[in-house]
Scaffold this motif. Sequence first.
Motif, PDB file in Angstrom:
ATOM      1  N   TYR A  11       0.608  -1.352  -0.676  1.00 17.54           N
ATOM      2  CA  TYR A  11      -0.061   0.349  -0.150  1.00 17.54           C
ATOM      3  C   TYR A  11       0.437   1.359  -0.022  1.00 17.54           C
ATOM      4  O   TYR A  11       2.170   1.087   0.436  1.00 17.54           O
ATOM      5  CB  TYR A  11      -0.700  -0.354   1.687  1.00 17.54           C
ATOM      6  CG  TYR A  11      -1.644  -0.626   1.025  1.00 17.54           C
ATOM      7  CD1 TYR A  11      -3.135  -1.498   0.311  1.00 17.54           C
ATOM      8  CD2 TYR A  11      -1.494  -2.169   1.976  1.00 17.54           C
ATOM      9  CE1 TYR A  11      -4.143  -2.175   0.876  1.00 17.54           C
ATOM     10  CE2 TYR A  11      -2.529  -3.476   1.928  1.00 17.54           C
ATOM     11  CZ  TYR A  11      -3.193  -2.984   1.119  1.00 17.54           C
ATOM     12  OH  TYR A  11      -4.592  -4.818   0.838  1.00 17.54           O
ATOM     13  N   SER A  26      -7.366  -0.699   2.971  1.00 14.86           N
ATOM     14  CA  SER A  26      -6.331  -2.538   3.150  1.00 14.86           C
ATOM     15  C   SER A  26      -6.965  -2.963   3.939  1.00 14.86           C
ATOM     16  O   SER A  26      -7.091  -4.132   3.977  1.00 14.86           O
ATOM     17  CB  SER A  26      -4.923  -1.969   3.863  1.00 14.86           C
ATOM     18  OG  SER A  26      -4.227  -1.781   5.106  1.00 14.86           O
ATOM     19  N   GLU A  29      -9.140  -5.250   1.485  1.00 15.65           N
ATOM     20  CA  GLU A  29      -8.283  -6.768   0.392  1.00 15.65           C
ATOM     21  C   GLU A  29      -7.309  -7.887   1.539  1.00 15.65           C
ATOM     22  O   GLU A  29      -7.366  -8.948   1.087  1.00 15.65           O
ATOM     23  CB  GLU A  29      -6.964  -6.226  -0.247  1.00 15.65           C
ATOM     24  CG  GLU A  29      -6.398  -6.575  -0.764  1.00 15.65           C
ATOM     25  CD  GLU A  29      -5.414  -6.070  -1.399  1.00 15.65           C
ATOM     26  OE1 GLU A  29      -4.890  -6.624  -2.363  1.00 15.65           O
ATOM     27  OE2 GLU A  29      -4.809  -4.639  -0.929  1.00 15.65           O
TER      28      GLU A  29
END
Length: 66
Positions: A11, A26, A29
């Motif tokens: 990221y 995040s 995911e």
Amino acid sequence: MKDYKVETLIYYSKLTTDSRHIVKSSKKEIQEKLDEYAKEGYSLTSTDATNFGSAVYIYLYFEKTI
């Protein structure tokens, strides 16, 4: 015998007033990866994170007994 897998997620930081933007972006995911590996019989055994420049690297370590 055990089978091991490592998943790396990357990221990138961006200019924003929200200091938690990486955490917020995040979560989805990471949960998808956890679900994906769980369906294959793997369990999460460890995690790690490092940063380099503007990137954050998240490592997910999985194992399953075969």
